[in-house]
Design an enzyme around this catalytic site. Sequence first.
Site, PDB file in Angstrom:
ATOM      1  N   LYS A   1      39.533 -47.620  24.184  1.00  0.00           N
ATOM      2  CA  LYS A   1      38.937 -47.612  22.857  1.00  0.00           C
ATOM      3  C   LYS A   1      38.907 -49.007  22.244  1.00  0.00           C
ATOM      4  CE  LYS A   1      37.831 -43.278  22.520  1.00  0.00           C
ATOM      5  NZ  LYS A   1      36.401 -42.878  22.409  1.00  0.00           N
TER       6      LYS A   1
ATOM      7  N   TYR B   1      44.128 -44.750  26.964  1.00  0.00           N
ATOM      8  CA  TYR B   1      43.180 -44.416  25.895  1.00  0.00           C
ATOM      9  C   TYR B   1      43.013 -45.591  24.922  1.00  0.00           C
ATOM     10  CZ  TYR B   1      41.094 -41.615  22.117  1.00  0.00           C
ATOM     11  OH  TYR B   1      40.263 -41.123  21.144  1.00  0.00           O
TER      12      TYR B   1
END
Length: 240
Positions: free
Chosen positions: A151, A147
């Site tokens: 991001k 993640y």
Amino acid sequence: MSRVALVTGGTRGIGAAISRTLAGAGYSVAASYAGNDEAAEAFTRDTGIRTFKWSVADYEECAGGVKAVEAELGPVEILVNNAGITRDAMFHRMTPEQWSEVIGTNLNGVFNMTHQVWEGMRERGFGRIINISSVNGQKGQIGQANYSAAKAGDIGFTRALAQEGARKGITVNAICPGYIATEMVMAVPEKVRDAIVAQIPVGRLGEAEEIAQCVAFLAADSSGFITGSTLSANGGQYMA
């Protein structure tokens, strides 16, 4: 005629707040979603906002989805890349599937969607791309190598593409929310929430509407001098 805004993952959580806020500001809003038909139907009943189903991880589905939106509402002038998933695991236990699924949605999905609207924005001389990144893309987070990588990649994508769009009237910006009181966060045990809040100087979780107001600001015609920026909305948890 009002400008057309497309919000991916726009029927739940932060995305739903963004869709509602933009609609309230006078935009013609389309909200895409990947799988929860019941939630999407309820969202449309409650708001009147049109919903469209496709996976942002699939390039061809994105192409067809954007064509469907533009056939109903007109050219997409504001794109909010909000759709995202988590597949958390400590790295030594993370599977290739967990890695690929998160990168496919949270990073590749930003490319897949932006690529569909970019040329039209260039031709018209106006566009707003707003990428919803995360505080964990700025600082990293244990158990979220996938993640955090995706991001952080969204931020790099934002900064590069902003330079390409600047002379064509297209701004590209990122918003990095901190911990927001969404259904997902509120479902964690109270002790965990308390530990999270203890790390936030303002002493509370954020509200989805606060992120939506950031989007509305960057989407406005009057924000044309702001591009390549990363707007942190995390209650002071991380200051970059």
